[in-house]
Write a protein that holds these residues in place. Structure first.
Motif, PDB file in Angstrom:
ATOM      1  N   LEU A 147       0.828  -1.203   0.000  1.00 47.29           N
ATOM      2  CA  LEU A 147       0.000   0.000   0.000  1.00 47.29           C
ATOM      3  C   LEU A 147       0.863   1.255   0.000  1.00 47.29           C
ATOM      4  O   LEU A 147       1.931   1.300   0.612  1.00 47.29           O
ATOM      5  N   PHE A 148       0.369   2.254  -0.704  1.00 50.05           N
ATOM      6  CA  PHE A 148       1.053   3.550  -0.747  1.00 50.05           C
ATOM      7  C   PHE A 148       0.031   4.644  -0.500  1.00 50.05           C
ATOM      8  O   PHE A 148      -1.129   4.521  -0.907  1.00 50.05           O
ATOM      9  N   ASN A 149       0.465   5.676   0.169  1.00 53.41           N
ATOM     10  CA  ASN A 149      -0.366   6.845   0.369  1.00 53.41           C
ATOM     11  C   ASN A 149      -0.426   7.607  -0.958  1.00 53.41           C
ATOM     12  O   ASN A 149       0.604   8.021  -1.485  1.00 53.41           O
ATOM     13  N   ALA A 150      -1.631   7.788  -1.504  1.00 50.93           N
ATOM     14  CA  ALA A 150      -1.740   8.384  -2.828  1.00 50.93           C
ATOM     15  C   ALA A 150      -1.287   9.841  -2.846  1.00 50.93           C
ATOM     16  O   ALA A 150      -0.834  10.339  -3.875  1.00 50.93           O
ATOM     17  N   SER A 151      -1.413  10.543  -1.713  1.00 53.04           N
ATOM     18  CA  SER A 151      -1.023  11.953  -1.732  1.00 53.04           C
ATOM     19  C   SER A 151       0.480  12.138  -1.476  1.00 53.04           C
ATOM     20  O   SER A 151       1.132  12.929  -2.149  1.00 53.04           O
ATOM     21  N   THR A 152       1.045  11.391  -0.521  1.00 48.75           N
ATOM     22  CA  THR A 152       2.487  11.548  -0.272  1.00 48.75           C
ATOM     23  C   THR A 152       3.321  10.630  -1.162  1.00 48.75           C
ATOM     24  O   THR A 152       4.523  10.803  -1.283  1.00 48.75           O
ATOM     25  N   LYS A 153       2.681   9.623  -1.749  1.00 45.57           N
ATOM     26  CA  LYS A 153       3.332   8.627  -2.606  1.00 45.57           C
ATOM     27  C   LYS A 153       4.306   7.731  -1.827  1.00 45.57           C
ATOM     28  O   LYS A 153       5.121   7.030  -2.413  1.00 45.57           O
ATOM     29  N   GLU A 154       4.214   7.793  -0.485  1.00 43.61           N
ATOM     30  CA  GLU A 154       5.112   6.986   0.343  1.00 43.61           C
ATOM     31  C   GLU A 154       4.478   5.646   0.679  1.00 43.61           C
ATOM     32  O   GLU A 154       3.262   5.494   0.681  1.00 43.61           O
ATOM     33  N   ARG A 155       5.350   4.709   0.998  1.00 44.20           N
ATOM     34  CA  ARG A 155       4.897   3.382   1.346  1.00 44.20           C
ATOM     35  C   ARG A 155       4.180   3.404   2.701  1.00 44.20           C
ATOM     36  O   ARG A 155       4.569   4.096   3.636  1.00 44.20           O
ATOM     37  N   ILE A 156       3.109   2.587   2.804  1.00 50.40           N
ATOM     38  CA  ILE A 156       2.468   2.355   4.094  1.00 50.40           C
ATOM     39  C   ILE A 156       2.721   0.891   4.412  1.00 50.40           C
ATOM     40  O   ILE A 156       2.494   0.028   3.558  1.00 50.40           O
ATOM     41  N   GLY A 157       3.197   0.638   5.594  1.00 52.73           N
ATOM     42  CA  GLY A 157       3.370  -0.769   5.932  1.00 52.73           C
ATOM     43  C   GLY A 157       4.796  -1.088   6.297  1.00 52.73           C
ATOM     44  O   GLY A 157       5.685  -0.251   6.148  1.00 52.73           O
ATOM     45  N   PRO A 158       4.961  -2.293   6.801  1.00 54.81           N
ATOM     46  CA  PRO A 158       6.254  -2.689   7.324  1.00 54.81           C
ATOM     47  C   PRO A 158       7.299  -2.819   6.212  1.00 54.81           C
ATOM     48  O   PRO A 158       6.941  -3.010   5.087  1.00 54.81           O
TER      49      PRO A 158
END
Lengths: 284, 363
Positions: free
Chosen positions: B352-363
């Motif tokens: 998963l990625f945050n669509a606004s920051t484009k950063e990864r979500i998750g371990p």
């Protein structure tokens, strides 16, 4: 085919003065004293115009003139190769403030005709000549700016044209080659000597021929700075001979002798001339 | 000791940043790859390490030395250029010896070193030839010879294989790995080719628009891309990325993408909640879309749009609701254009990625 015919006609027109000079150089003097124009075909092959002692070209100081021309042209050529290589390297590869403006100034000098600078140049030579002869501690050098080699060559030791020609060529040398030389520990001067100059041989040859031809064919400047017949270049010497109407056939022979070295040079290095002129526009 | 440390490097050309805030440590004897699309600043970073460019800000350390002000020739490193940069007017022998001549070696010593290097690379027979008479692979070897002959602590390589044909590239790749092992030197290798990066690098740094995106082992970068750029850039075919939103699936945290609800593993669900992101991008690698699961918990259904067979496997593009996904499937599967079928998504392979920051979500 029509274009071929056109070329033949054009060549004939261009070659005609040369042909006339050759023919006239072999006429006896009587041919020129006739009522009619001199014949366009040698009636009598008078090689004496060239070689006979007492009346041929070999009897005039033409050898001295040729020698002077050769020294002057050789020095100018060598000097232009050195100055143009150094400045072209700087303009092609070094970053320094005002580089582009300075380069445009260099180019602008190509648009200034010799006739414009000839008077100030002459005054400079006079000034130098006067001051050098005045200086007792310099008099032993016998350096003469008027009636001497220094004055004949000084204004032509560096040219915008040479810088421009070499810079354009140097710019085609891949930047990575210079980077590689830098990584190999070569400074600018060594990179210039071991990498840029060997790769730029063609352009350097082109410049050498242009410089030599131009120096050899100079007329106005040598006329101005030499009075002593001993310091005359071949163009001035021949002109002086031609002024003597009683020896016009010999003057024509002298013209041929002044022209021969250039003909040989152009024939021998013709490919560099063509390459230099089309350099950059045609790849390969 | 020859670690290479980029400390807060910025490089501006006019107003444009070629390299921005680059801090990166390359370990001693490491095979380190700088990877990114063209114009990402990787070559500039390499040239800064080489001393061919000056950084606008920041410092370069090699070993324990601060070398920002040290000229290229005194940094004890060698560079292999993309175009090989062989001196065309010199023989192979002189090309290799050229750098030694500046370093006060005796003539006999130069000869020995050149022949050693040539033997290592199998170019003994070519020493008298000019670069123009060599094939691409041979030129590449000469360029390497010129680098290894000086026994530097660090090798810098700027896309050295990009001018070779694909067969030669595979062969040279193996040779470079062998060379690295034999020389025991630090290699910094610039490439835009992710296959080279994955196969050769002990660690890979991904750059984009002058900024470091992620640095880690090839497997780390592949498995856990830190942002959307890396996720998209690494892997061929690229990771499937679909717009998604958080939903509840049977009372558990999940995401919905292209009309399909996927329940998330607990760890990922917690991270998602902590991030508070509402607009998401869900990523699934093509090899994690499975055709064989009979009754999957979550699956994309759609029509086959394109089948690309590679012999050993096939890449199948499937048009699904409002998007398309690519699956990497076994060559033995019989798949025809236009047929409808379903591709199972395993929740533990979902990224998963945050669509606004484009950063990864998750371990």
């Amino acid at each position: 085919m029509p274009s071929y015919a056109l070329l033949v006609v054009c060549s004939a027109i261009l070659m005609f003065p040369l042909y006339v000079t050759v023919v006239f150089s072999l006429h006896p003097l009587t041919e020129f004293l006739k009522e009619d124009a001199p014949s366009l075909w040698p009636s009598f092959w008078q090689w004496d115009n060239y070689f006979a002692s007492g009346e041929g070209v070999s009897d005039t100081p033409v050898g001295r003139y040729l020698f002077n021309s050769f020294v002057v042209s050789a020095v100018i050529t060598l000097a232009q190769l050195i100055t143009a290589t150094l400045s072209a390297y700087a303009f092609a590869f070094l970053k320094f403030p005002g580089r582009n403006v300075l380069f445009i100034v260099f180019l602008a000098t190509m648009m200034v005709p010799l006739e414009v600078s000839i008077i100030p140049n002459f005054q400079t030579m006079q000034w130098l000549d006067a001051h050098f002869t005045e200086q007792a501690w310099l008099s032993w050098t016998q350096i003469r700016w008027i009636d001497g080699y220094p004055g004949l060559v000084a204004p032509f030791l560096a040219t915008g044209f040479g810088t421009f020609l070499l810079r354009q060529y140097f710019m085609t040398i891949p930047r990575e080659l210079l980077d590689a030389a830098e990584m190999d520990g070569y400074g600018h001067l060594r990179t210039l000597l071991y990498v840029v100059v060997p790769l730029g041989r063609g352009a350097l040859a082109t410049l050498a021929i242009f410089a030599f031809l131009q120096a050899w064919n100079q007329y106005l400047w040598p006329l101005l700075v030499t009075n002593d017949p001993n310091m005359r270049t071949v163009q001035i010497g021949i002109a002086a001979e031609a002024a003597n109407i009683s020896r016009i056939n010999v003057a024509f022979a002298g013209t041929i002798m002044a022209f021969l070295p250039m003909l040989l040079l152009v024939v021998a290095f013709q490919r560099y001339l063509v390459r230099g002129l089309f350099g950059g526009s045609v790849k390969g | 000791m020859a670690r290479v440390f980029f400390e807060g490097i910025n490089k501006r050309f006019g107003d444009a940043y070629a390299v921005r805030d680059l801090t990166l440590e390359v370990q001693d004897e490491e095979f380190f790859v700088l990877l990114g699309p063209s114009g990402c600043g990787k070559t500039t970073a390499l040239r800064i390490a080489a001393g061919l460019e000056e950084p606008s800000e920041g410092d370069i350390h090699i070993g324990d030395r601060l070398v920002t002000e040290v000229p290229a020739k005194d940094r004890d490193l060698a560079m292999v250029f993309q175009s090989y940069a062989l001196y065309p007017h010199m023989s192979v022998y002189n090309n290799i010896a050229f750098g030694l001549r500046m370093r006060k070696h005796s003539k006999g010593e130069i000869d020995r070193l050149v022949r050693d290097a040539a033997a290592t690379l199998g170019i003994d027979e070519l020493l008298k030839r000019k670069p123009g008479q060599l094939s691409g692979g041979q030129r590449q070897r000469v360029a390497l010879g010129r680098a290894i002959v000086r026994r530097p602590q660090v090798f810098l390589m700027d896309e050295p294989l990009s001018n070779l044909d694909s067969k030669m590239r595979v062969q040279m790749r193996a040779e470079l790995i062998r060379l690295h092992r034999e020389l025991g030197a630090t290699f910094i290798y610039v490439t835009h080719d992710q296959v080279e990066a994955m196969t050769m690098g002990a660690r890979v740094a991904v750059l984009n628009e002058g900024r470091l995106q992620q640095a880690g082992s090839p497997q780390e970068v592949y498995d856990r891309p830190e942002n959307l750029f890396v996720a998209e850039f690494i892997g061929s075919p690229a990771m499937n990325l679909l717009d998604a939103e958080p939903v509840q699936v049977d009372g558990k945290a999940g995401v919905r993408a292209a009309g399909v609800d996927v329940t998330l593993p607990d760890a990922l669900a917690k991270q998602l909640e902590a991030s508070g992101a509402s607009a998401l991008v869900m990523g699934v690698r093509p090899e994690h879309l499975d055709l064989s699961v009979k009754e999957p918990a979550a699956a994309f259904k759609g029509k086959v749009d394109l089948v690309e067979s590679l012999g050993s496997e096939q890449h199948v593009t499937v048009a699904i609701e409002g998007a398309s996904v690519i699956a990497r499937l076994a060559a033995s599967e019989k798949i025809e254009h236009g047929t409808t079928f379903q591709l199972a998504v395993a929740p533990h392979h979902v990224q998963l990625f945050n669509a606004s920051t484009k950063e990864r979500i998750g371990p």
